[in-house]
Design a protein around this motif. Structure first.
Motif, short mmCIF file in Angstrom:
data_model
loop_
_atom_site.label_atom_id
_atom_site.label_comp_id
_atom_site.label_asym_id
_atom_site.label_seq_id
_atom_site.Cartn_x
_atom_site.Cartn_y
_atom_site.Cartn_z
N GLN A 242 0.86 -1.19 0.00
CA GLN A 242 0.00 0.00 0.00
C GLN A 242 0.90 1.24 0.00
O GLN A 242 1.48 1.59 1.02
CB GLN A 242 -0.91 0.00 1.23
N VAL A 243 1.01 1.87 -1.17
CA VAL A 243 1.95 2.99 -1.33
C VAL A 243 1.27 4.29 -0.92
O VAL A 243 0.18 4.60 -1.38
CB VAL A 243 2.43 3.09 -2.79
N ARG A 244 1.95 5.03 -0.08
CA ARG A 244 1.40 6.31 0.35
C ARG A 244 1.93 7.46 -0.51
O ARG A 244 1.21 8.35 -0.91
CB ARG A 244 1.77 6.52 1.82
N GLU A 245 3.23 7.41 -0.82
CA GLU A 245 3.83 8.56 -1.48
C GLU A 245 5.09 8.12 -2.21
O GLU A 245 5.88 7.35 -1.67
CB GLU A 245 4.19 9.56 -0.37
N ARG A 273 -3.53 5.17 -3.56
CA ARG A 273 -4.79 5.92 -3.67
C ARG A 273 -4.60 7.27 -4.35
O ARG A 273 -5.52 7.78 -4.95
CB ARG A 273 -5.36 6.17 -2.26
N LEU A 274 -3.42 7.85 -4.20
CA LEU A 274 -3.24 9.22 -4.66
C LEU A 274 -2.13 9.34 -5.69
O LEU A 274 -1.17 10.07 -5.49
CB LEU A 274 -2.95 10.14 -3.48
N ALA A 275 -2.27 8.63 -6.80
CA ALA A 275 -1.29 8.80 -7.88
C ALA A 275 -1.73 10.00 -8.73
O ALA A 275 -2.90 10.39 -8.71
CB ALA A 275 -1.24 7.55 -8.74
N LEU A 291 -2.17 -1.55 -14.47
CA LEU A 291 -2.04 -0.64 -13.31
C LEU A 291 -3.41 -0.42 -12.65
O LEU A 291 -3.49 0.13 -11.56
CB LEU A 291 -1.48 0.72 -13.75
N GLY A 292 -4.47 -0.86 -13.30
CA GLY A 292 -5.81 -0.77 -12.72
C GLY A 292 -6.16 0.63 -12.26
O GLY A 292 -6.59 0.83 -11.13
N ALA A 293 -5.97 1.60 -13.17
CA ALA A 293 -6.16 3.00 -12.78
C ALA A 293 -7.63 3.41 -12.78
O ALA A 293 -8.37 3.11 -13.70
CB ALA A 293 -5.38 3.90 -13.75
N ARG A 399 2.72 20.26 -15.90
CA ARG A 399 2.18 18.97 -15.44
C ARG A 399 0.83 19.25 -14.80
O ARG A 399 0.56 20.36 -14.35
CB ARG A 399 3.11 18.34 -14.38
N LEU A 400 0.00 18.23 -14.72
CA LEU A 400 -1.29 18.41 -14.05
C LEU A 400 -1.07 18.52 -12.54
O LEU A 400 -0.10 17.96 -12.01
CB LEU A 400 -2.21 17.21 -14.37
N PRO A 401 -1.95 19.24 -11.84
CA PRO A 401 -1.77 19.35 -10.38
C PRO A 401 -1.88 17.98 -9.72
O PRO A 401 -2.69 17.15 -10.15
CB PRO A 401 -2.93 20.26 -9.95
N SER A 402 -1.06 17.76 -8.69
CA SER A 402 -1.06 16.43 -8.05
C SER A 402 -0.90 16.55 -6.54
O SER A 402 0.20 16.36 -6.01
CB SER A 402 0.05 15.56 -8.64
#
Ligand SMILES: CC(=O)SCCNC(=O)CCNC(=O)[C@H](O)C(C)(C)COP(=O)(O)OP(=O)(O)OC[C@H]1O[C@@H](n2cnc3c(N)ncnc32)[C@H](O)[C@@H]1OP(=O)(O)O
Length: 407
Positions: A242-245, A273-275, A291-293, A399-402
């Motif tokens: 479970q990747v956070r960052e 959750r927050l890619a 990647l199941g996005a 880049r798009l905001p992230s």
């Protein structure tokens, strides 16, 4: 019966009642270590309660943090902890709290925008918040995706450790990259404590959080935070990372971190959750579908001060456009504004000239970070483009905001 509920600033004596209310409305126990963590970042002078004869029936708060916007870092009210007791819902308490908070932010004159994460997407447009940034949630079949072959002699190495022990390295990289990463929020020491907080009873059966830092010849160039939820089934090991960052200063670091996360033994999936919507991983793996996005809304933005906000950011191309804005709450935003600017800066002044684009302050919030396009909102019937002078390209960014965390 007449509603006697009064809005007032919170005091330290309200803490137990506020966290009791937030536990009730969010259906979770905000106690012990978790409550202590929330206390670390809580700003008493920026919170409001709705007081019904001594009962805390509603709450809203804001954090004073900076937000990266296209070409600049600006102060932004980070609104959070919004709740109204189930016994007091749908009688206008949220509306009263939101209006008061917006006026207080505007009157203080320090923050030209406010941001929040919405629990439900239908709540905030009426208060002028527009969907300014989206995110991808990833559910990766890690055995079925490959990254490019690593360099024969990588310039860096990975060092794994306890997040607390690697704080200096992680915060150093974060700070270095933050001015260019639209949607990122500033993190002082208290916010790093909050980000790295890891209460045992909120791990949902997963391990504690781990950190890994990528170090190049000149020092740290990136890091990742994750935990692992163990699982075994009839096929054998099936744990989930479970990747956070994942924060990386350059492509080699980014690939090294993802190669590491995708390759951990005994795991069969990697979730995040927050890619970013334009996450480079999508273009690096051989099987992006694996990647199941899934697409989700993320940061909602409210323009508090139209000329203040529009002159604070930079524009991708030269722009000279008249925007007709309607704002029924902060009415001094309403009117026609001439925005003239480009990559070097901008001016924004009231004008009597005819409008090129007419839009609500909600839609101005949506386009502000460059994550939502004027042209898309026009196609959706939300924004009226009266002339061919279209500011869509100028408002976009590299880049798009992230945004990196749900505060
Ligand atoms: C930034 C954050 O903290 S996001 C977290 C928001 N909080 C939650 O989701 C916790 C659970 N929910 C709640 O506590 C409450 O339902 C709140 C805070 C969302 C709404 O509070 P209320 O006092 O009931 O809102 P209020 O009465 O002012 O409603 C204003 C309008 O918004 C609408 N509205 C309010 N909440 C919702 C919702 N969840 N979904 C759809 N519409 C909503 C109301 O119907 C009303 O519309 P109307 O003016 O057309 O009649």
């Amino acid at each position: 019966m007449k509603d006697e509920t009064q809005l007032r600033p919170s005091t330290g004596d309200d803490f137990a009642a506020i966290f009791g209310l937030l536990s009730t409305v969010f259906h979770e126990e905000i106690e012990g270590e978790l409550r202590d963590l929330e206390g670390v970042v809580y700003e008493l002078d920026r919170s409001l309660v709705a007081d019904d004869a001594g009962l805390v029936a509603g709450h809203v708060q804001a954090f004073s943090r900076d937000l990266t916007v296209p070409g600049a870092v600006i102060p932004a009210a980070h609104v959070s902890g919004v709740g109204v007791l189930p016994t007091h819902r749908r009688r206008g308490l949220l509306t009263r709290m939101m209006h008061r908070q917006l006026h207080e932010i505007a009157d203080a004159g320090r923050e030209a925008v406010a941001v929040l994460w919405a629990s439900e997407t239908s709540i905030y447009p009426r208060f002028g918040y527009g969907p300014a940034a989206s995110r991808l949630s990833l559910n990766i079949m890690n055995r079925e995706v490959r990254l490019p072959v690593p360099p024969a002699e990588p310039s860096g190495r990975l060092r794994m450790g306890d997040p607390g022990d690697l704080l200096a390295e992680m915060s150093g990289v974060y700070e270095r990259l933050r001015p260019d990463r639209v949607g990122w929020s500033s993190r002082d020491d208290n916010w790093w404590k909050w980000v790295l907080g890891d209460p045992k009873d909120h791990r949902d059966g997963a391990t504690r959080r781990y950190a890994v830092v990528h170090e190049g010849p000149g020092g740290p160039t990136g890091y990742a935070l994750w935990r692992i939820k163990d699982d075994w089934n009839s096929h054998g090991p099936s744990a989930e990372v479970q990747v956070r960052e994942v924060v990386a200063a350059d492509p080699e670091t980014y690939q090294a971190l993802w190669r590491f996360l995708l390759g951990i033994d005994l795991t069969r999936s990697v979730t995040m959750r927050l890619a970013a919507v334009d996450e480079p991983l999508l273009y690096m793996v051989d099987e992006p579908r694996r990647l199941g996005a899934g697409y989700v809304d993320a940061l909602w933005l409210r323009v508090i001060d139209v000329p203040g906000a529009l002159t604070a950011r930079r524009y991708a191309t030269d722009v000279d456009v008249v925007l007709e804005v309607t704002d029924p709450i902060l009415t001094r935003n309403s009117g026609r504004w001439r925005l003239t600017g480009g990559p070097g800066g901008a001016t924004c002044t009231p004008t009597g000239d005819p409008a090129d684009v007419a839009l609500s302050v909600t839609d101005l919030g949506a386009v502000y970070l460059g994550g939502t396009a004027f042209s898309t909102l026009a196609a959706a019937g939300r924004v009226r483009q009266a002339t061919g002078n279209d500011p869509t390209v100028a408002f976009r960014w590299n880049r798009l905001p992230s945004p990196t965390e749900v505060f």
